[in-house]
Scaffold this motif. Structure first.
Motif, mmCIF file in Angstrom:
data_model
loop_
_atom_site.group_PDB
_atom_site.id
_atom_site.type_symbol
_atom_site.label_atom_id
_atom_site.label_comp_id
_atom_site.label_asym_id
_atom_site.label_seq_id
_atom_site.Cartn_x
_atom_site.Cartn_y
_atom_site.Cartn_z
ATOM 1 N N ASN B 328 0.810 -1.219 0.000
ATOM 2 C CA ASN B 328 0.000 0.000 0.000
ATOM 3 C C ASN B 328 0.846 1.273 0.000
ATOM 4 N N LEU B 329 2.121 1.124 0.299
ATOM 5 C CA LEU B 329 2.976 2.309 0.362
ATOM 6 C C LEU B 329 3.283 2.802 -1.039
ATOM 7 N N SER B 330 3.225 4.107 -1.218
ATOM 8 C CA SER B 330 3.711 4.698 -2.453
ATOM 9 C C SER B 330 5.167 4.280 -2.620
ATOM 10 N N THR B 331 5.573 4.035 -3.858
ATOM 11 C CA THR B 331 6.973 3.646 -4.064
ATOM 12 C C THR B 331 7.879 4.867 -4.157
ATOM 13 N N CYS B 332 7.288 6.054 -4.068
ATOM 14 C CA CYS B 332 8.098 7.274 -4.155
ATOM 15 C C CYS B 332 9.090 7.347 -3.015
ATOM 16 N N LYS B 333 10.314 7.706 -3.347
ATOM 17 C CA LYS B 333 11.275 8.038 -2.308
ATOM 18 C C LYS B 333 10.806 9.320 -1.625
#
Lengths: 391, 596
Positions: B328-333
């Motif tokens: 569910n986490l955005s993959t954005c750094k």
């Protein structure tokens, strides 16, 4: 002084049976009484808590009864941990039914449906026997239609868990540390609900008052210290053991009976109590008007080094402090290092006065009775046996 | 009607609400009672005992922080008895404490030290217990150093970790003289569930918990002629830095901070705000892509709600506590790491620099960023993307070391490229800011129109409430987004990990119907970060929060997609959000730390 001045009694262990043919006639009598009348009886009896602090039992119950919460608890403090105290052990082994009856009386008075016995971890061996008695107790209480249940929980060995709020923290599965007071347990105790917590012996006394009547109870003891008390006698004595004696005795009478003829000092009330030197035996009354005790009486004869006695107590406190409050945690360590330094000569004897002042601060700033009472034995040993501290 | 309690303190009558403590009542009378274990963000402990006062008729002194007032109470805060007891308490604490103050990182910033100064503790009246102790220092973590020899057992850290953060990496172990604050099995902090959030560091009154500082490393880099040192500053730094430099809480010091960084000798003063805007482009696109997959393609493998990934404390928390929700986490750094990756690629190219010669420094309100920069996956430029992370506090130290008179510095602007900012990026520093920034951009992408909130202020996601929820019905979509027509977008915002836990529990149990959630590890967001000036408490955070939204309101550009440098980088380098280069440089993956 001859030993006839001591009045030995037998109300806790003997005289009256509480259970007959696995039945508890006392319970039926209690359930039909008005709770307020019972509380009035307890107040009028002058009964004070037998754990050591001596809070009037009836008042405690009255406060708890006045709480409007529907959920309340009763706890029997059987975490007997004070050094030199082993009288609850005897009571638990010999007359557990009287303890349960006392708790049931309390439950009727404050309207609690659940009670706990917080049993010292080392008393685990009693569990099968206690549970057996408890089973028959539950059975007979069920027959009366009264709703009250007792559960036995085991402690894990921390001395501080004998302090009522630490005990409740421990029961709740938390680290055994005292809480801030207020709120007091009668207002917010176990699970933050109004709770009456009393010593093992206190509950037996309550049952006795119900059974024999207030008049019978007040026949024993003095105005300030009503009733009898179970004492744990140990140390340099030819008669170590558990004895029930009337309260308000002179310490000299006690020493005449239990001493070995060479008694130098008696530690009254365990490590957290007071050390009384020989010269004060005659004018020391054992009771709330004099030197109170939860039961521990340790006798020391002239072969004992009072420095070693004190050092032993301090090691105990430094180890058994929960560690959360500064005066108790650090104060105990300072006292240990301090008396060592004086003994070694690296600090001069004036340093003992600084330490006495420190214990004064510990007494008024520590969070619970543990840290507050370290001053008792320290003050009484250092001032009475100063030369033994130095040389 | 509220019951008032009347009492007397030092001869002055006061009437306060029931439940007020003696300490609070005394403070209302401007009577100062010293405290150590007390912290306004935390529950009462009453264990240091330094706040004791005398109550008429009471056998013992009362801990004023823990004792509620009662009717008719008569209190004295400054009697001989009180002073003697307090002095004893301070002396006791000092005797157990490694008092080599001049060699301590917290020298001059230590509550025990100032108490000792106030009470003029000058002689060794008690025995030094430190030699009897077997104190250890845990300096294995890239974020936090724990030195037990400085600890005064006030348990502020324990309460912070448990109550504010629901982590309980730190707790009380042993009893009596051996009692200490410890981790699970006394393992180093980086081997346990610690999120590196640094909230404990921010609340430690002494030097027992401090950030691992990289001040000397950064000075060395600055003085190294062969290195090109770039610095980025996070949005929450500019509204709090002043507090450590004699400027009032709540003042915005962006321009002075830029000037100071230039004077310190950084070769290029850039802005994390730039990559915050970039984050919105990437994360917003990621969210819309996921919504499309879920709604149009009916792809049941799409993990919704999508959660933000800017806060490294939060990342470590979910990796430990909810590994099943990592998809569910955005993959954005985080913006810091996007910046780092671009500094040694895009920036190096544009400025014609060898990336090996670039040292990338970031100034963050955060201690977890230090750990984040050290993560092995944060080397997508081929180098360590961010070399050194300094907290707001460390930057203040450098400014003082350089002898700068911060107050009189001129207002300057960041360098370019990678120095331009929008209001949307600034509000990343407050809880709800990422959500608001994302909504401002996403709504406009979908509908071609500005989001229908007055002055773009999406107030439902603002403020200090622990968990905020907001729903937005999407209407009048552009043709390519018509699958979203009439869809109600449900969002949630949580700050502080205890609140994050509430939200994540409901997600894990399948009870939540959110599409997008923003989570920040620290109370009230980055502005309350573990690396921010000490003290930090709700009162102070409120002012910082106001400053952030003031900064946003005052900016010409308020939407991430309008940042000209962002538009430029997509044209020149990244091509498009979620493009090949983006994937390579700006996105990351996570580790399940529970099953390990």
């Amino acid at each position: 002084m001859n030993s006839n001045n001591l009045k030995k009694t037998d109300v806790i262990f003997g005289i009256w049976p509480c259970m007959e043919d696995n039945k508890y006639p006392i319970l039926e009598a209690v359930i039909n009484r008005n709770p307020d009348d019972i509380i009035k009886d307890i107040i009028n009896s002058g009964l004070k808590g037998r754990g050591g602090a001596g809070f009037p039992t009836g008042l405690k119950w009255k406060f708890a009864a006045s709480q409007t919460e529907s959920e309340k608890y009763i706890i029997c403090n059987a975490d007997e941990g004070e050094p030199g105290t082993f009288k609850d052990r005897e009571i638990l082994l010999k007359v557990p039914e009287k303890i349960f009856a006392g708790m049931a009386i309390c439950s009727h008075c404050i309207k609690a449906k659940k009670g706990f016995v917080y049993l010292r971890g080392e008393y685990k061996f009693m569990l099968p026997q206690l549970n057996k008695v408890l089973e028959s107790f539950h059975e007979s209480i069920r027959k009366t239609g009264y709703d009250f249940e007792i559960k036995i929980l085991l402690g894990s060995g921390a001395y501080v868990c004998g302090e009522e709020t630490s005990l409740m923290e421990s029961m709740e599965g938390k680290r055994g540390e005292p809480r801030n007071k207020p709120p007091f347990p009668v207002v917010e105790g176990f699970n933050n609900k109004p709770t009456v917590i009393n010593n093992v012996e206190t509950f037996v006394n309550v049952a006795m008052i119900q059974k024999l009547g207030v008049a019978e109870f007040v026949k024993l003891g003095t105005d300030d210290s009503r009733g009898s008390k179970v004492f744990s006698v140990s140390g340099d004595t030819p008669k170590p053991g558990v004895f029930e004696l009337e309260l308000g005795m002179k310490l000299s009478d006690f020493v005449a009976e239990y001493g070995d003829g060479d008694t130098k000092a008696v530690q009254v009330g365990g490590a957290s109590g007071f050390c009384v030197p020989r010269k004060r035996f005659e004018d020391t009354i054992i009771g709330f008007e004099g030197v109170p005790t939860g039961g521990s009486m340790m006798l020391f004869n002239s072969t004992r080094s009072m420095y070693n006695v004190l050092s032993n107590y301090l090691d105990f406190f430094a180890e058994e402090s929960c560690g959360q409050c500064t005066p108790c945690r650090v104060g105990c360590q300072q006292l240990i290092q301090g008396i060592k330094a004086v003994k070694k000569g690296s600090k001069n004897e004036d340093y003992l006065d600084s330490l006495l002042k420190l214990t004064e601060s510990m007494k008024i700033t520590a969070k619970c009775g543990l840290g507050q009472s370290v001053a008792n034995s320290f003050y009484s040993i250092v001032t009475n046996f100063k030369e033994e501290m130095i040389y | 009607m509220e019951t008032k309690i009347n009492l007397e303190i030092d001869g002055i009558n006061i009437s306060v609400e029931k439940g007020t403590t003696i300490l609070e009542a005394a403070r209302r009378l401007n009577i100062k009672i010293p405290t150590l274990c007390h912290h306004p963000d935390l529950c009462v402990a009453g264990n240091c005992r330094v706040c004791v006062v005398e109550q008429e008729g009471a056998r013992t002194l009362q801990a004023s922080c823990a004792t509620p007032v009662s009717e008719g109470m008569v209190i004295f805060t400054n009697t001989l008895k009180v002073r003697t007891a307090r002095k004893h308490i301070i002396e006791l604490l000092l005797s157990e404490h490694n008092s080599e103050c001049t060699k301590c990182y917290k020298n001059g910033n230590c509550e025990l030290q100032s108490l000792a100064a106030d009470y003029k503790i000058t002689n060794d009246s008690l025995i030094d217990l430190v030699p009897f102790k077997n104190y250890t220092i845990d300096n294995f973590s890239p974020s936090i150093i724990k030195d037990d020899s400085k600890c005064i057992r006030c348990q502020r850290c324990v309460r912070t970790c448990e109550q504010l953060q629901s982590v309980s990496a730190l707790s009380v172990a042993y009893k009596g003289e051996h009692m200490k604050i410890s981790t699970f099995l006394e393992k180093p902090m980086f081997e346990v569930v610690c999120t590196n959030c640094g909230q404990c560091v921010n609340r430690c009154p002494v030097g027992a918990l401090v950030e691992r500082n990289y001040i000397d490393e950064v000075w060395n880099a600055i003085y190294d002629k062969n290195k090109h040192v770039v610095v980025q500053t996070a949005p929450a730094v500019r509204i709090a830095l002043g507090e450590d430099l004699g400027i009032e809480n709540g003042e915005i010091v962006t321009g002075k901070m830029v000037a100071a960084l230039r004077k310190l000798g950084f070769d290029s003063v850039l802005d994390t705000d730039f990559t915050a805007d970039l984050t919105i482009m990437e994360e917003g696109t990621e969210l819309l892509t996921m919504l499309k997959k879920a709604i149009v393609d009916k792809d049941s493998s799409v993990a919704l709600p999508m959660a933000t990934s800017c806060s490294p404390g939060w990342i470590k928390f979910i990796e430990h506590q909810y590994p099943q929700l990592l998809p569910n986490l955005s993959t954005c750094k985080s913006p810091q790491q996007m910046f780092g990756a671009l500094a040694k690629t895009y920036y190096a190219e544009k400025r014609n620099l060898n990336p090996a010669d670039i040292i990338s420094v970031s100034i963050m309100p955060c201690t977890a960023k230090k750990y984040e920069a050290d993560r092995p996956e944060m080397r997508s430029s081929g180098y360590k993307d961010v070399d050194y992370v300094l907290t707001t506090r460390e930057l203040a130290v450098m400014i003082k070391q350089a002898g700068l008179d911060f107050k009189s510095l001129p207002e300057e602007k960041c360098d370019s490229i990678m120095g331009q900012s929008t209001g949307a990026a600034v509000i990343f520093g407050a809880s709800g800011g990422v959500m608001e920034a994302a909504l401002r951009t996403a709504y406009e992408i979908i509908t071609g129109k500005e989001i229908p909130f007055e002055n773009l202020n999406i107030t439902p996601v603002r403020g200090m409430q622990g968990v905020k929820e907001a729903s937005l019905k999407i209407m009048d979509t552009l043709p390519e987004w018509n699958f979203l027509e009439g869809v109600t977008l449900n969002t949630a915002v949580a700050h502080g990990l205890a609140n994050a836990k509430t939200v994540m529990d409901s997600v894990a149990e399948g009870k939540a119907n959110y599409h997008f959630i923003e989570i920040m590890a620290c109370p009230d967001g980055c502005l309350g970060g573990g690396g921010q000036p000490i003290p930090t408490c709700r009162e102070i955070r409120v002012k910082r929060n106001e400053a952030i939204y003031r900064e946003d309101a005052g900016m010409a550009l308020r939407k991430s997609h309008e940042n000209p440098e962002v538009i430029q980088i997509y044209q020149e380098f990244l091509e498009k959000p979620l493009g090949h280069k983006s994937h390579e440089l700006l996105h990351t993956k996570y580790t399940d730390r529970k099953s390990k």
